[in-house]
Design a protein around this motif. Sequence first.
Motif, short mmCIF file in Angstrom:
data_model
loop_
_atom_site.label_atom_id
_atom_site.label_comp_id
_atom_site.label_asym_id
_atom_site.label_seq_id
_atom_site.Cartn_x
_atom_site.Cartn_y
_atom_site.Cartn_z
N ALA A 32 25.65 -94.18 -77.29
CA ALA A 32 25.01 -94.33 -76.25
C ALA A 32 23.60 -93.46 -76.56
N ALA A 33 23.57 -92.37 -77.29
CA ALA A 33 22.33 -91.77 -77.77
C ALA A 33 21.42 -92.71 -78.70
N HIS A 34 22.07 -93.56 -79.52
CA HIS A 34 21.27 -94.34 -80.44
C HIS A 34 20.65 -95.38 -79.53
N MET A 35 21.47 -95.97 -78.61
CA MET A 35 20.83 -96.87 -77.87
C MET A 35 19.62 -96.33 -77.06
N LEU A 36 19.74 -95.23 -76.55
CA LEU A 36 18.68 -94.74 -75.73
C LEU A 36 17.49 -94.44 -76.63
N HIS A 37 17.68 -93.97 -77.96
CA HIS A 37 16.42 -93.73 -78.63
C HIS A 37 15.90 -95.09 -79.15
N LEU A 38 16.43 -96.08 -79.30
CA LEU A 38 15.79 -97.49 -79.49
C LEU A 38 15.29 -97.61 -78.52
N VAL A 39 15.80 -97.94 -77.41
CA VAL A 39 15.15 -98.73 -76.07
C VAL A 39 14.04 -97.79 -75.86
N ASP A 40 14.24 -96.54 -75.82
CA ASP A 40 12.97 -95.59 -75.06
C ASP A 40 11.84 -95.86 -75.84
N LYS A 41 11.79 -96.30 -77.02
CA LYS A 41 10.51 -96.32 -77.81
C LYS A 41 9.57 -97.59 -77.50
N MET A 47 17.52 -92.08 -69.30
CA MET A 47 19.00 -91.81 -69.49
C MET A 47 19.46 -93.32 -69.55
N VAL A 48 20.66 -93.26 -70.12
CA VAL A 48 21.39 -94.67 -70.04
C VAL A 48 22.87 -94.46 -69.93
N ASP A 49 23.66 -95.28 -69.29
CA ASP A 49 24.86 -95.18 -68.90
C ASP A 49 25.75 -96.42 -69.37
N LEU A 50 26.69 -96.29 -70.07
CA LEU A 50 27.50 -97.59 -70.76
C LEU A 50 28.74 -97.57 -69.91
N SER A 51 29.26 -98.57 -69.28
CA SER A 51 30.46 -98.43 -68.45
C SER A 51 31.10 -99.87 -68.43
N GLU A 52 32.34 -99.76 -68.31
CA GLU A 52 33.16 -101.20 -68.12
C GLU A 52 33.83 -101.27 -66.94
N GLY A 69 30.12 -94.13 -72.37
CA GLY A 69 28.94 -93.36 -73.21
C GLY A 69 28.01 -93.19 -71.98
N SER A 70 27.20 -92.12 -72.30
CA SER A 70 26.00 -91.64 -71.65
C SER A 70 25.23 -90.79 -72.38
N ALA A 71 23.90 -90.85 -72.17
CA ALA A 71 22.81 -89.91 -73.04
C ALA A 71 21.67 -90.00 -72.16
N VAL A 134 28.51 -102.97 -68.60
CA VAL A 134 27.14 -102.69 -67.77
C VAL A 134 26.41 -101.75 -68.77
N ILE A 135 25.38 -102.03 -68.84
CA ILE A 135 24.10 -100.93 -69.57
C ILE A 135 23.40 -100.62 -68.41
N SER A 136 23.30 -99.32 -68.08
CA SER A 136 22.36 -98.93 -66.97
C SER A 136 21.33 -98.18 -67.51
N PHE A 137 20.08 -98.37 -67.17
CA PHE A 137 19.05 -97.66 -67.84
C PHE A 137 18.32 -96.84 -66.31
N TYR A 138 18.06 -95.79 -66.72
CA TYR A 138 17.54 -94.72 -65.58
C TYR A 138 15.93 -94.26 -65.69
#
Length: 264
Positions: A32-41, A47-52, A69-71, A134-138
Amino acid sequence: MSLTRTMSNTTSPHFYAEMGELISNSGQEDFAAHMLHLVDKWVPIHMVDLSEWTLDELRDRVLDIKLLGSAGLKSELSAPQTLHPLKDHPLLREMLRMQDPLLIQMRAQPNSAHPRGTSHQCNLVARQGNRRQVISFYRPPAERGFSLAELSFLKCLSDTLLPLLERHAQLLHQAPQSSMEPVHNPLEQSQLQREFYKRLSLSDITLSAREQEVCLGLLTGGTVPQMAEKLSVKNSSVETYLKRAAAKLGVSGRHGLAKWMVGA
């Protein structure tokens, strides 16, 4: 930050180096931290939450929501709440009958009773049977909501992120918690290399040694001139290797190569 400018930069080596990092960290605690880092640029998020989600589609209800995952900067958002089944959850209605991947925007609602409902949200959703990934960006409520251009960009990026989340969920289901530690031995093949060769084997596709080197080099952020210098060939030769590999894989360019890596 100019969104138009940064969107065009997703063809840059840095973007694909980070995408390669994200792919190689599937099933790991810091995914989740890697996804946050990629998208935030490219689209600012906090913040990002990953859920099923597991749904009972006959009774139109949620059976379970598992956090994958969450970051991010949780202190800048509403107080974290435990994810739990809610028959009136605002995402449920749109997710029940969905077939194709969805993008669901939710603007901040003061005093919301739902998890993180007081924050601006962009939710990317994929369906797999009675499950929803579900990928949730905040963003904090004090900031502006997601613009149409940002939502369009995230929708485009979802073609890669959602299959990658599905794969992340599968790895978490298969592996015990203790096996989620990343491998740091430089003498072993990188996770990305292992996944690349595994995908080739499953697809029954044969690439030449040079085509494999070029694909792996570009996936990890290398540029055409860098690959040409490493292989002692001309830039045009690297481009030719990439075109040949892309034709065999049925993709177009470096972005198509990244999507192929996650089975999109």
